[in-house]
Design a protein around this motif. Sequence first.
Motif: not given
Ligand code: PLP
Length: 436
Positions: A105-106, A132-134, A221, A254, A256-257, A283
């Motif tokens: 994700g990061a 939260f972005h990593g 997010e 974002d 990712v979650q 994820k």
């Molecule tokens: N972005 C969001 C919204 C997340 O919830 C997360 C991880 O929890 C990430 C980015 C970062 O992902 P990663 O842990 O795969 O780097």
Amino acid sequence: MSLLDNAKFLSPVWARYTDILVERGEGAYLYAADGRSYLDFTCGIGVTNTGHCHPRVVAAIREQAGLLLHGQANIIYHRPMLELVGALREVVDPALDSFFFSNSGAEAVEGAVKLARQATGRSEIIVFQGGFHGRTAGAMALTSSKGKYRGGYANMPAGVHFAPFAYLYRNAVVRAAGKNPAALSWAAPYAEEGYEEPLGQLRQIMDTETVPEDVAAILVEPIQGEGGYIVPPIGFIQGLRQICDEHGILLIADEVQTGFGRTGAFFAMEHFGVTPDILLMAKGLASGLPLSGIAARRELMERWHAGSHGGTYGGNAVACAAAVATIAAIREEGMVENAARLGGILKNELGALRGRHPAVGDVRGLGLMVGVELVGEGDAPNGALAKRVLVGCRERGLLLLNCGPYDNVVRFIPPLVANEAQVRQAVRIFEEALAG
Ligand code: PLP
């Protein structure tokens, strides 16, 4: 000497939830070496949306492992990546017709920021408090869900501005007006208020800390995850789209979650009726194999200078094969619909606890992404109680996580293959742990 003795050679930087040694997972359950089984409502932090070891995903991984493990994306095309692009075209907004793959994700977040900066020729990025972005250097600079993710890591990469998120339960204006913040939060995303004030503060940032002409992107997010499972009102996300359109700023979602059916829609932005310029996924994409993706319009991707970004492993063949099988399983087995239906039951069951337990301050969520904010006197965050409840749940065979700046939000992230009995059992265990 037991195998677990080796754990002391692992870096303690991993903040640890449990010491359970897991042998295998299947569906909604994890099976431990000591013979115990656990109902897993953590999903490896929102990753195993298809359940542990979904047979179709495992079969696809096995098959691809015998054909080609690694085919570097700059050097060749491999079948699973091209198939994955085809599968994503079926579920991602058709406007976003160009894809880039990486591993986490990061990395997707960092790639998107690089894309936005080169494509716009602008430097500044606006993110949200509690986001939260990593944890890589660039992603950490965009993250503010907990001070400890940043503390001691100075200096951060520059050009990042933090705007308030539309956190309805903690909205000071709503509280000052004597209204019920939990009712507003429950109504999200259809709450009629609580978004104009944070949007006004975002505009103020562009009037004071920077100028709109320097802002490359707003990164959000659609539902804050690590920050506390916070669902904003529709007006907030739609307002962000409007601000971006006014000033030629790119909107990066974002997901990712929130992606891959988690919220009862394939992507959470669908709840808000908003198409971002850039969509981030990871994820749930590959059911546990490391894979992330960036989707954007082709004309935008074409402004990302060829060769200026990439990576050795991004779009790994086995991970892509797992993702193709994951998307097929989610779609063909009705997992998005199951998330929407079970999510309604989960939220209602948890909502009913509010009347019986004063510590349950707020219940919020969409689909199978539901948070319970535990509070004490004067609605103060009660992280100690959340910690006790997690331990109590674990002792009773249920795994849950917490989140939020004060660790006081217990989050429910069941697999999308869970059933109604499992959801009701989880709420029953949670209530017992809360009472105990
Ligand atoms: N972005 C969001 C919204 C997340 O919830 C997360 C991880 O929890 C990430 C980015 C970062 O992902 P990663 O842990 O795969 O780097």
